[in-house]
Design a protein around this motif. Structure first.
Motif, mmCIF file in Angstrom:
data_model
loop_
_atom_site.group_PDB
_atom_site.id
_atom_site.type_symbol
_atom_site.label_atom_id
_atom_site.label_comp_id
_atom_site.label_asym_id
_atom_site.label_seq_id
_atom_site.Cartn_x
_atom_site.Cartn_y
_atom_site.Cartn_z
ATOM 1 N N SER A 154 -58.028 29.267 7.116
ATOM 2 C CA SER A 154 -59.214 29.297 7.968
ATOM 3 C C SER A 154 -60.365 28.571 7.288
ATOM 4 O O SER A 154 -60.393 28.389 6.068
ATOM 5 C CB SER A 154 -59.581 30.740 8.273
ATOM 6 O OG SER A 154 -59.680 31.487 7.097
ATOM 7 N N ARG B 38 -59.701 29.842 12.581
ATOM 8 C CA ARG B 38 -58.447 30.136 11.932
ATOM 9 C C ARG B 38 -57.357 29.269 12.540
ATOM 10 O O ARG B 38 -57.304 29.065 13.756
ATOM 11 C CB ARG B 38 -58.110 31.613 12.113
ATOM 12 C CG ARG B 38 -57.092 32.109 11.072
ATOM 13 C CD ARG B 38 -56.944 33.599 11.175
ATOM 14 N NE ARG B 38 -56.395 33.931 12.493
ATOM 15 C CZ ARG B 38 -56.647 35.080 13.122
ATOM 16 N NH1 ARG B 38 -57.453 35.964 12.577
ATOM 17 N NH2 ARG B 38 -56.105 35.305 14.284
ATOM 18 N N HIS B 39 -56.527 28.751 11.657
ATOM 19 C CA HIS B 39 -55.366 27.997 12.135
ATOM 20 C C HIS B 39 -54.211 28.421 11.263
ATOM 21 O O HIS B 39 -54.177 28.135 10.075
ATOM 22 C CB HIS B 39 -55.610 26.477 12.012
ATOM 23 C CG HIS B 39 -54.450 25.686 12.512
ATOM 24 N ND1 HIS B 39 -53.717 24.827 11.721
ATOM 25 C CD2 HIS B 39 -53.882 25.656 13.745
ATOM 26 C CE1 HIS B 39 -52.738 24.305 12.439
ATOM 27 N NE2 HIS B 39 -52.826 24.789 13.686
ATOM 28 N N HIS C 124 -67.957 30.794 21.031
ATOM 29 C CA HIS C 124 -66.676 30.310 21.526
ATOM 30 C C HIS C 124 -66.858 29.174 22.529
ATOM 31 O O HIS C 124 -66.174 28.156 22.485
ATOM 32 C CB HIS C 124 -65.918 31.479 22.166
ATOM 33 C CG HIS C 124 -64.617 31.084 22.779
ATOM 34 N ND1 HIS C 124 -64.479 30.807 24.123
ATOM 35 C CD2 HIS C 124 -63.395 30.881 22.226
ATOM 36 C CE1 HIS C 124 -63.250 30.469 24.373
ATOM 37 N NE2 HIS C 124 -62.557 30.509 23.236
ATOM 38 N N THR D 35 -58.469 29.473 16.371
ATOM 39 C CA THR D 35 -59.006 30.746 16.863
ATOM 40 C C THR D 35 -60.384 30.955 16.250
ATOM 41 O O THR D 35 -60.562 30.816 15.039
ATOM 42 C CB THR D 35 -58.096 31.913 16.448
ATOM 43 O OG1 THR D 35 -56.776 31.625 16.910
ATOM 44 C CG2 THR D 35 -58.580 33.226 17.041
ATOM 45 N N GLU E 34 -62.312 37.828 18.582
ATOM 46 C CA GLU E 34 -61.359 36.746 18.302
ATOM 47 C C GLU E 34 -60.968 36.084 19.609
ATOM 48 O O GLU E 34 -60.680 36.774 20.577
ATOM 49 C CB GLU E 34 -60.070 37.327 17.693
ATOM 50 C CG GLU E 34 -60.138 37.568 16.212
ATOM 51 C CD GLU E 34 -58.759 37.924 15.662
ATOM 52 O OE1 GLU E 34 -58.696 38.586 14.633
ATOM 53 O OE2 GLU E 34 -57.748 37.507 16.298
ATOM 54 N N LYS E 35 -60.969 34.713 19.618
ATOM 55 C CA LYS E 35 -60.528 34.042 20.846
ATOM 56 C C LYS E 35 -60.112 32.612 20.522
ATOM 57 O O LYS E 35 -60.788 31.950 19.732
ATOM 58 C CB LYS E 35 -61.669 34.049 21.872
ATOM 59 C CG LYS E 35 -61.177 33.839 23.278
ATOM 60 C CD LYS E 35 -62.262 34.137 24.294
ATOM 61 C CE LYS E 35 -61.716 33.950 25.704
ATOM 62 N NZ LYS E 35 -62.799 34.055 26.677
ATOM 63 N N ARG E 36 -59.069 32.208 21.119
ATOM 64 C CA ARG E 36 -58.626 30.826 20.901
ATOM 65 C C ARG E 36 -59.565 29.886 21.608
ATOM 66 O O ARG E 36 -60.106 30.188 22.666
ATOM 67 C CB ARG E 36 -57.209 30.655 21.480
ATOM 68 C CG ARG E 36 -56.153 31.177 20.547
ATOM 69 C CD ARG E 36 -55.140 30.181 20.085
ATOM 70 N NE ARG E 36 -54.994 28.925 20.774
ATOM 71 C CZ ARG E 36 -53.790 28.410 21.038
ATOM 72 N NH1 ARG E 36 -52.693 29.100 20.758
ATOM 73 N NH2 ARG E 36 -53.696 27.218 21.594
ATOM 74 N N VAL F 151 -63.049 33.292 15.026
ATOM 75 C CA VAL F 151 -63.137 34.694 14.597
ATOM 76 C C VAL F 151 -64.577 34.981 14.208
ATOM 77 O O VAL F 151 -65.128 34.332 13.323
ATOM 78 C CB VAL F 151 -62.200 34.968 13.404
ATOM 79 C CG1 VAL F 151 -62.296 36.428 12.989
ATOM 80 C CG2 VAL F 151 -60.781 34.605 13.760
#
Lengths: 209, 493
Positions: free
Chosen positions: B173, B168-169, B46, B202, B191-193, B204
């Motif tokens: 994804s 993911r958008h 991330h 995001t 999961e984190k933006r 994932v």
């Protein structure tokens, strides 16, 4: 009472029976030997004065069991137990069952004879006591209610005059009752009267109290 | 005595429970460790992607600020940017005079309002997206290829590893790493933006844990260890029970023998007491009859009868005793055979070795191997030697450990062989020495007083003797003399 005391000797060993019978006979006691405990229980004279000698170790019915049976039947003859090897537990059981004495075999003559004589004396005394008791009871039953009242006050220590006042009777009437009850109770003196009947009067009064 | 024993099923059942509990703990610990590692990796992923996103924002901000002109084609920023940053596919520039197609224009308007870069569209299937920043006089847009943006050099996870990573958008994804696919078992998920307002993707990260990845080796090792322990404990318990049972049997045997002895004594007492009672009664009756000073003198006939009965009862008692002796006497003819004393002594010492060692007794043997063979019954001889040594050990318990000495000597003496057992104990008291061989005489608490008496009977039965005395230096000395097996050798010439 008119007979010499009778000792019942219960032991399965004939030699022991003979020897002990001979020994007991030397002091003038009559001996009735029994080989079988059951035969003894079935057949001995319960009214005679005397005592019972029981061997602890006998085949079939043991001495302690015989002792318990005697007590259960209300037999009043004192019992002397004999044992070859007594334990404390056995001794305790015997005395609990009402044995008068517990002796170890082989038993010394003096010890056995003393025990038997003491037992016989005790039996005689208890029989006499019982008879006197019964006689007093019978005589007491003959008294009229008024005489019993008077007797109660005499035993209570009151004089004729006091009794008359208490019962609202003339001293002469009290005197007459007094003479009657002395006669019925067969007491020669006031002291004898109190000695023999105080207990009865007390027992009689107790339920009313 | 009541022995409480654990039921047999305790160890296997306990083992099973322990194995299951341990396995559960191992699994749980393994899972926790994997989750911790996974979480760390996911955090790094991330952070790296967020840094890239921030870089894109910075590029646009720089372009908008510096406003590189479209004057020369050679200085066109897109070529130079694309050369430095492989993820930049294209740089779009719009001057006042130009117009952008609708999506870009809309994004530009939004960017102007928000005063930051705005996403103008993303083709997640191909991993490409466009960022727009409004500016004056010109606005700029960057077409980014996400695949080239991934900093594989700093990537914490192997590219073909089991971890699946995607951006993911919305509903679409783009997959960075395919991972190992959806295996049965556990699934770890993070999961984190991205930390960028302009690129609302995001991250994932998923990791499927297959059955095969469990710590089977450790689990197996654990189960084997527990099973081995349970088996060992079961065996230990069984062995202990066996030992206890044999002890119990031994004790029962002793109690049984004592009971039998007690019964014998009680029976004997009765059998003898009866004639004694009759005898005493008869003779005392006779005495009383003789003392009788009646007018016609004593009843002599009855006296005679009483005395005869007494005598008869005395004979009866004697018969009882004789019968008892016949009953308990060992067979007269002991099965004697030539024996080496050394063998017997060694066998007895072997049997008593635990006691000898426990008491720290110093044992000395002399002349056993040179002594001639004796003629004896092996069981009786062993019994005698056992009793003598055992007695010595008991006597030695009365002195301090450093003074405990046991001495066993053998020597030929004419037609016989002498075996002497000496101890450094307190010896016999004068009165005890006199009565040492008397049955039922004992100085020992709880002793039966039959040991030495029996030994003497056994020795006599084999044509030997047993003697006891105190040594001059103190301590008991027991001498067993037995006939020599072989004829006396002729004296050396």
């Amino acid at each position: 009472m008119n007979q010499t005391p009778l000792i019942h000797l219960v032991d399965d060993d004939p030699a022991v029976r003979d020897g002990l019978a001979l020994l007991i006979g030397t002091v003038g006691l009559r001996v009735m030997p029994w080989a079988h405990p059951q035969a003894f229980l079935d057949g001995f004279d319960r009214d005679a004065i005397g005592a019972i000698v029981l061997d602890v170790r006998m085949p079939g019915l043991g001495g302690l069991q015989v002792l318990e049976a005697l007590r259960a039947q209300g037999v009043d003859q004192p019992v002397v137990m004999l044992t070859g090897h007594g334990t404390v537990a056995m001794c305790r059981r015997a005395f609990k069952g009402g044995a008068a004495e517990f002796l170890e075999k082989p038993v010394d003559d003096q010890q056995l004879l003393d025990a038997l004589q003491a037992a016989v004396r005790q039996h005689v005394r208890s029989r006499q006591h019982h008879r006197a008791d019964r006689e007093a009871r019978e005589r007491y039953a003959q008294l009229s209610p008024r005489e019993r009242e008077v007797l109660g006050l005499i035993v209570g220590g009151l004089t004729n005059k006091e009794i008359g006042r208490a019962l609202a009777l003339s001293p002469r009437t009290v005197e007459s009752h007094r003479a009657h009850l002395f006669g019925k109770l067969g007491a020669p003196t006031l002291a004898q009267l109190i000695l023999r009947y105080a207990q009865l009067v007390e027992d009689d009064a107790a339920p009313d109290a | 005595m009541v022995y409480r024993t654990l039921p047999r099923w305790v160890w296997p059942t306990g083992g099973l429970l322990l194995a299951v509990a341990g396995a559960a703990w191992l699994l749980q610990a393994d899972l926790a460790a994997r989750r911790a590692a996974f979480d760390t990796d996911a955090r790094i992923v991330h952070r790296l992607l967020s840094q890239q996103a921030a870089q894109h924002d910075a590029m646009l901000a720089t372009l908008t600020l510096l406003q590189p002109g479209a004057a020369t084609a050679s200085s066109s920023p897109e070529t130079r940017l694309a050369a430095v940053y492989p993820q930049v596919l294209q740089v779009l520039r719009r001057s006042d005079s130009e117009t952008w197609p609708a999506p870009l224009a809309r994004a530009e308007a939004e960017s102007a309002a928000l005063r930051r870069p705005v996403l103008a569209g993303a083709d997640m299937a191909r991993g490409q997206f466009t960022l727009v920043q409004a500016g004056t006089p010109a606005s700029f847009a960057l077409r980014i290829d996400a695949a080239a943006a991934v900093p594989w050099a700093d990537w914490p996870l192997p590219r073909d590893g089991p971890v699946r990573t995607l951006l993911r958008h919305g509903d679409a994804s783009w997959v960075l790493q395919p991972g190992a696919g959806e295996a049965t078992g556990w699934r770890l998920l993070a999961e984190k933006r991205l930390a960028s307002d302009s690129q609302p993707f995001t991250v994932v990260v998923t990791r499927a844990l297959g059955i095969g990845e469990l710590p089977w080796a450790r689990l197996l090792l654990w189960c084997v260890a527990v099973a081995a322990a349970a088996a060992a404990l079961t065996a230990w318990q069984r062995q202990r029970e066996t030992a206890r049972r044999s002890q119990e049997l031994l004790r029962l045997g002793q109690v049984g023998r004592l009971n039998a002895l007690g019964e014998l004594a009680a029976g004997m007492a009765h059998e003898i007491n009866q004639p004694l009672t009759a005898m005493l009664a008869s003779t005392q009756a006779a005495q009383r009859l003789l003392d009788d000073t009646d007018d016609d003198g004593p009843d002599l006939a009855t006296v005679r009868r009483a005395l005869a009965q007494g005598a008869q009862q005395a004979r009866r008692a004697a018969e009882v005793v004789a019968r008892l002796r016949r009953l308990v006497q060992p067979a007269d003819t002991a099965a004697t055979q030539p024996l080496r004393l050394a063998d017997t002594v060694h066998s007895v010492l072997y049997l008593l070795a635990p006691q000898v060692e426990a008491a720290g007794v110093q044992t000395e043997l002399h002349g056993l191997d040179d002594a001639p063979a004796v003629l004896a019954d092996p069981v009786a001889l062993e019994q005698i030697v056992h009793n003598l040594v055992n007695n010595a050990l008991q006597a030695l318990a009365a002195v301090t450990a450093d003074r405990r000495r046991l001495q066993i000597d053998a020597a030929a003496a004419g037609d016989s062989v002498r075996l002497t057992v000496r101890d450094s104990g307190p010896g016999f008291a004068p009165q005890a020495l006199e009565r040492a061989f008397e049955p039922f005489f004992t100085t020992r608490e709880g002793g039966l007083g039959l040991g030495l008496s029996l030994c003497e009977s056994l020795a006599t039965g084999m044509g030997g003797t047993l003697a006891a005395r105190n040594q001059a230096a103190g301590g008991a000395e027991l001498t067993l003399t037995l006939p020599r097996a072989a004829p006396v050798a002729p004296a050396p010439a």
